[in-house]
Enzyme design. Structure first.
Site, PDB file in Angstrom:
ATOM      1  N   MET A 257      34.858 -28.266 -97.188  1.00 41.18           N
ATOM      2  CA  MET A 257      35.851 -27.207 -97.024  1.00 41.18           C
ATOM      3  C   MET A 257      36.198 -26.936 -95.560  1.00 41.18           C
ATOM      4  O   MET A 257      37.033 -26.090 -95.270  1.00 41.18           O
ATOM      5  CB  MET A 257      35.375 -25.917 -97.708  1.00 41.18           C
ATOM      6  CG  MET A 257      35.419 -25.996 -99.213  1.00 41.18           C
ATOM      7  SD  MET A 257      35.235 -24.382-100.028  1.00 41.18           S
ATOM      8  CE  MET A 257      33.510 -24.029 -99.669  1.00 41.18           C
ATOM      9  N   SER A 258      35.571 -27.639 -94.636  1.00 39.18           N
ATOM     10  CA  SER A 258      35.844 -27.428 -93.213  1.00 39.18           C
ATOM     11  C   SER A 258      37.195 -28.030 -92.832  1.00 39.18           C
ATOM     12  O   SER A 258      37.369 -29.256 -92.923  1.00 39.18           O
ATOM     13  CB  SER A 258      34.737 -28.075 -92.374  1.00 39.18           C
ATOM     14  OG  SER A 258      35.173 -28.288 -91.046  1.00 39.18           O
ATOM     15  N   PRO A 259      38.170 -27.228 -92.389  1.00 37.61           N
ATOM     16  CA  PRO A 259      39.463 -27.798 -91.980  1.00 37.61           C
ATOM     17  C   PRO A 259      39.352 -28.859 -90.889  1.00 37.61           C
ATOM     18  O   PRO A 259      39.999 -29.914 -91.006  1.00 37.61           O
ATOM     19  CB  PRO A 259      40.264 -26.572 -91.526  1.00 37.61           C
ATOM     20  CG  PRO A 259      39.714 -25.460 -92.358  1.00 37.61           C
ATOM     21  CD  PRO A 259      38.229 -25.755 -92.423  1.00 37.61           C
TER      22      PRO A 259
END
Length: 222
Positions: free
Chosen positions: A11-13
């Site tokens: 989920m880390s951009p």
């Protein structure tokens, strides 16, 4: 040739920007998921690679590199030199770097200062200051699209790969991007990217997590 390893969190951009590049170039990269929320980036092994314990981190046969924008440019220079995503043409490269520096120094901190604070529960409502900062960050990005379809020209570059994940995350958290016509048009244009749908799915997951904690999401920014 040894295969590089990317340590990432789904989920880390910033990590997703590198995943977009890997898909686009069809690179062979070992993917190793680590969860910073569970302390997995603070182990002795990880801190040896990246004392700042940030995601993503890359290990290319003992060459350790953190910071997604540095990883993006490195992977092209090392494995696909001269690729159109980061062409080996000084003026074109400078335009891409300009956007990447703006992203790192201004856009990402302003937008994710708001989203991150809500995500972690550090704040429980969007203040006027947060709203003003986020709106200015998005308006500033519009200026890069006055003459071009993408952020550094008429074709996608690593500048677009860097910006898509945080903007997609904000959209799925409730941001109405139609208020920014050029950005909205650019967002639709990014559908040509090979990893677009996977990135959308990660963005949807972020939206679900945020709204579970903060039901109105980013509606207050609209």
């Amino acid at each position: 040739m040894p295969t590089p390893t990317l340590y990432y969190f789904p989920m880390s951009p910033p990590a997703r920007a590198v995943l977009l590049l890997i898909k686009e170039l069809e690179l062979t990269v070992n993917l190793k998921e680590v969860n910073p929320l569970a302390g997995e980036t603070r182990t002795e092994e990880f801190m040896h690679m990246n004392p700042e314990h940030t995601i993503p981190t890359m290990d290319d046969n003992g060459f350790y590199l953190g910071e997604s924008r540095a990883i993006l440019s490195y992977l092209i220079d090392a494995y696909r030199p001269g690729h159109s995503l980061y062409p080996n043409i000084p003026k074109e490269k400078a335009l891409i770097n300009r956007v990447l520096h703006h992203d790192l120094g201004s856009f990402y901190p302003k937008l994710f200062g708001t989203l991150g604070a809500l995500f972690t529960g550090a704040v429980t409502e969007i203040s006027e200051e947060m709203k003003t900062n986020a709106q200015k960050a998005l308006t500033d990005l519009e200026h890069y699209l006055v003459r071009n379809d993408y952020f550094a020209g008429e074709n996608p570059t690593i500048a677009d790969l860097s910006l898509l994940p945080p903007i997609a995350s904000a959209v799925h958290c409730g941001l109405d991007l139609t208020q920014y016509p050029r950005l909205n048009g650019w967002y639709e244009s990014c559908r040509v990217l090979k990893g677009y749908e996977e990135d959308q799915e990660a963005s949807r997951q972020i939206g679900e997590v945020l709204r579970a904690k903060f039901p109105t999401g980013l509606d207050g920014l609209n």
